[in-house]
Design a protein around this motif. Structure first.
Motif, PDB file in Angstrom:
ATOM      1  N   ILE A  94      61.241  32.059  17.882  1.00  0.00           N
ATOM      2  CA  ILE A  94      61.079  32.499  19.268  1.00  0.00           C
ATOM      3  C   ILE A  94      60.792  33.991  19.313  1.00  0.00           C
ATOM      4  O   ILE A  94      59.907  34.461  20.034  1.00  0.00           O
ATOM      5  N   MET A  95      61.536  34.758  18.531  1.00  0.00           N
ATOM      6  CA  MET A  95      61.345  36.203  18.490  1.00  0.00           C
ATOM      7  C   MET A  95      59.933  36.550  18.028  1.00  0.00           C
ATOM      8  O   MET A  95      59.299  37.456  18.572  1.00  0.00           O
ATOM      9  N   ARG A  96      59.411  35.802  17.071  1.00  0.00           N
ATOM     10  CA  ARG A  96      58.076  36.088  16.538  1.00  0.00           C
ATOM     11  C   ARG A  96      56.976  35.771  17.557  1.00  0.00           C
ATOM     12  O   ARG A  96      55.850  36.250  17.428  1.00  0.00           O
ATOM     13  N   LEU A  97      57.292  34.972  18.563  1.00  0.00           N
ATOM     14  CA  LEU A  97      56.307  34.677  19.601  1.00  0.00           C
ATOM     15  C   LEU A  97      56.011  35.884  20.475  1.00  0.00           C
ATOM     16  O   LEU A  97      55.018  35.908  21.202  1.00  0.00           O
ATOM     17  N   GLY A  98      56.898  36.866  20.435  1.00  0.00           N
ATOM     18  CA  GLY A  98      56.692  38.054  21.250  1.00  0.00           C
ATOM     19  C   GLY A  98      57.278  37.960  22.643  1.00  0.00           C
ATOM     20  O   GLY A  98      57.008  38.819  23.489  1.00  0.00           O
ATOM     21  N   VAL A  99      58.098  36.927  22.922  1.00  0.00           N
ATOM     22  CA  VAL A  99      58.740  36.820  24.233  1.00  0.00           C
ATOM     23  C   VAL A  99      59.936  37.757  24.274  1.00  0.00           C
ATOM     24  O   VAL A  99      60.427  38.235  23.243  1.00  0.00           O
ATOM     25  N   ASN A 100      60.433  38.029  25.471  1.00  0.00           N
ATOM     26  CA  ASN A 100      61.593  38.908  25.579  1.00  0.00           C
ATOM     27  C   ASN A 100      62.759  38.268  26.323  1.00  0.00           C
ATOM     28  O   ASN A 100      63.788  38.911  26.539  1.00  0.00           O
ATOM     29  N   VAL A 101      62.606  37.011  26.751  1.00  0.00           N
ATOM     30  CA  VAL A 101      63.694  36.340  27.464  1.00  0.00           C
ATOM     31  C   VAL A 101      63.625  34.845  27.216  1.00  0.00           C
ATOM     32  O   VAL A 101      62.537  34.283  26.990  1.00  0.00           O
ATOM     33  N   VAL A 102      64.785  34.196  27.226  1.00  0.00           N
ATOM     34  CA  VAL A 102      64.851  32.735  27.218  1.00  0.00           C
ATOM     35  C   VAL A 102      65.662  32.301  28.433  1.00  0.00           C
ATOM     36  O   VAL A 102      66.620  32.967  28.828  1.00  0.00           O
ATOM     37  N   ARG A 103      65.224  31.225  29.037  1.00  0.00           N
ATOM     38  CA  ARG A 103      65.986  30.617  30.144  1.00  0.00           C
ATOM     39  C   ARG A 103      66.818  29.501  29.543  1.00  0.00           C
ATOM     40  O   ARG A 103      66.288  28.597  28.890  1.00  0.00           O
ATOM     41  N   LEU A 104      68.128  29.560  29.769  1.00  0.00           N
ATOM     42  CA  LEU A 104      69.054  28.617  29.147  1.00  0.00           C
ATOM     43  C   LEU A 104      69.652  27.691  30.199  1.00  0.00           C
ATOM     44  O   LEU A 104      70.539  28.087  30.963  1.00  0.00           O
ATOM     45  N   PRO A 105      69.185  26.433  30.290  1.00  0.00           N
ATOM     46  CA  PRO A 105      69.770  25.487  31.238  1.00  0.00           C
ATOM     47  C   PRO A 105      71.185  25.105  30.813  1.00  0.00           C
ATOM     48  O   PRO A 105      71.418  24.762  29.646  1.00  0.00           O
ATOM     49  N   ILE A 106      72.114  25.185  31.749  1.00  0.00           N
ATOM     50  CA  ILE A 106      73.509  24.829  31.458  1.00  0.00           C
ATOM     51  C   ILE A 106      73.945  23.697  32.374  1.00  0.00           C
ATOM     52  O   ILE A 106      73.377  23.469  33.445  1.00  0.00           O
ATOM     53  N   THR A 142      66.676  52.641  36.256  1.00  0.00           N
ATOM     54  CA  THR A 142      66.148  54.003  36.086  1.00  0.00           C
ATOM     55  C   THR A 142      65.055  54.078  35.034  1.00  0.00           C
ATOM     56  O   THR A 142      64.408  55.113  34.890  1.00  0.00           O
ATOM     57  N   GLY A 143      64.843  52.990  34.299  1.00  0.00           N
ATOM     58  CA  GLY A 143      63.874  52.996  33.211  1.00  0.00           C
ATOM     59  C   GLY A 143      62.527  52.440  33.625  1.00  0.00           C
ATOM     60  O   GLY A 143      62.235  52.276  34.817  1.00  0.00           O
ATOM     61  N   PRO A 144      61.703  52.111  32.644  1.00  0.00           N
ATOM     62  CA  PRO A 144      60.356  51.597  32.945  1.00  0.00           C
ATOM     63  C   PRO A 144      60.387  50.182  33.497  1.00  0.00           C
ATOM     64  O   PRO A 144      61.363  49.446  33.329  1.00  0.00           O
ATOM     65  N   VAL A 145      59.296  49.801  34.144  1.00  0.00           N
ATOM     66  CA  VAL A 145      59.133  48.433  34.636  1.00  0.00           C
ATOM     67  C   VAL A 145      59.075  47.481  33.445  1.00  0.00           C
ATOM     68  O   VAL A 145      58.444  47.780  32.423  1.00  0.00           O
ATOM     69  N   ILE A 146      59.733  46.349  33.583  1.00  0.00           N
ATOM     70  CA  ILE A 146      59.690  45.331  32.537  1.00  0.00           C
ATOM     71  C   ILE A 146      59.192  44.026  33.136  1.00  0.00           C
ATOM     72  O   ILE A 146      59.563  43.662  34.257  1.00  0.00           O
ATOM     73  N   ILE A 147      58.316  43.355  32.427  1.00  0.00           N
ATOM     74  CA  ILE A 147      57.853  42.018  32.807  1.00  0.00           C
ATOM     75  C   ILE A 147      58.514  41.028  31.858  1.00  0.00           C
ATOM     76  O   ILE A 147      58.349  41.126  30.639  1.00  0.00           O
ATOM     77  N   LEU A 148      59.273  40.109  32.414  1.00  0.00           N
ATOM     78  CA  LEU A 148      59.965  39.117  31.595  1.00  0.00           C
ATOM     79  C   LEU A 148      58.993  38.005  31.221  1.00  0.00           C
ATOM     80  O   LEU A 148      58.387  37.372  32.087  1.00  0.00           O
TER      81      LEU A 148
END
Length: 301
Positions: free
Chosen positions: A144-156, A54-60
């Motif tokens: 990582i946070m300071r890079l301005g990204v909003n997601v991390v992919r975590l290989p398991i 219901t919120g705004p579009v987000i680009i990961l």
């Protein structure tokens, strides 16, 4: 310091550094996060939207956290290191590539075997735990946070969650998620989302070393053994979904990394002519198993 939140209310978070009571450094604001069980990123048509759709579009925008769980020699040692060289396709190429079988470590499986043979099972568990906790530390997530990204992919890797015996049966009584929880919590504290990526599935989804077991490639085998591994993979994802179904820091589930093994090397047809039916059959099973436990998270195929 943690601040109290109100269930159902939406928040955005950012990291700051203060000096003398003044903010001297800050990160970008996180995506909207809801305190409660409904703050999911949702696919709406061809876009992703916050706030349960219901919120705004987000680009990961993010990065991949390779090598913390499933260890890949080229990441651990460096691409040019002799220990990271793969067996040559032709014996005559060994001298050119620098491949030395007495030094090379092909994959995570071989690495664990070497450490286990040298130190024993209990010590190997301790060594792997130490690797996980030191390979990625809190300061890394600050960066990582300071890079301005909003997601991390975590290989398991399935072996880190629960081991299988030689017949493909689960060992022990429980699936272990503490190591994944640690990363998820570190990301949550910084407003970062986490995409859980099954990089190493039971049986191996290709012949590549990045499955954890190079040249094993039995997940898609049309044998009783392949069926067992596909069943274990479905069971694994069901447990992952149960664990994280209410966790809004986890943005979704990446079902299989690079499942090239669905194109069988024993087929009489060339790869480009083979049907992807095996892959889609497994995807259907995984999707149904996850949705039976978790109706909300994104599913990536």
């Amino acid at each position: 310091n943690p601040l109290p939140s109100i269930s159902g209310r939406w928040y955005r978070a950012r990291g700051i550094r203060e000096d003398g009571g003044s903010i001297v450094e800050s990160t970008a604001w996180s995506p909207a996060l809801q305190s409660g069980a409904n703050g999911f990123v949702t696919a709406v048509g061809t876009v992703l939207k916050e706030q349960g759709g219901t919120g705004p579009v987000i680009i990961l925008r993010g990065i991949n956290l390779g090598n913390v769980f499933l260890i890949e020699p080229w990441m651990l040692f460096g691409v040019t290191h002799l220990a990271a060289q793969k067996p040559p396709k032709e014996p005559d190429d060994a001298q050119e590539t620098g491949y030395d079988p007495t030094i090379a470590i092909h994959d995570d499986w071989q690495l664990r075997d070497i450490v286990t043979n040298r130190f024993g099972s209990a010590a190997t568990t301790d060594i792997l735990t130490l690797h996980r906790e030191t390979y990625l530390q809190e300061a890394d997530f600050d960066n990582i946070m300071r890079l301005g990204v909003n997601v991390v992919r975590l290989p398991i890797y399935y072996r880190d969650i629960r081991e299988l015996d030689a017949n493909g049966n689960w060992i022990g009584e429980e699936f272990q998620f503490d190591h994944i929880d640690r990363i998820v919590n570190l990301c949550a504290d910084r407003g970062l989302s986490v995409l859980l990526d099954l990089h190493g599935a039971p049986g191996g989804q290709s012949a590549q070393d990045n499955t954890g077991h190079m040249d094993f490639n039995k997940l898609f085998a049309q044998t009783s053994e392949g069926l067992v591994y596909r069943t274990r993979t479905v069971e694994l994802w069901r447990e992952v979904a149960r664990r994280y179904r209410n966790n809004t820091t986890v943005v979704g589930y990446d079902l299989l990394n690079e499942p090239a093994g669905a194109r069988r090397p024993d087929s009489e047809q060339p790869p480009e002519q083979q049907s992807p039916a095996l892959l889609w059959q497994l995807y259907d099973q995984l999707y149904d198993a996850i949705r039976a436990e978790d109706p909300s998270h994104l599913i990536v195929m």
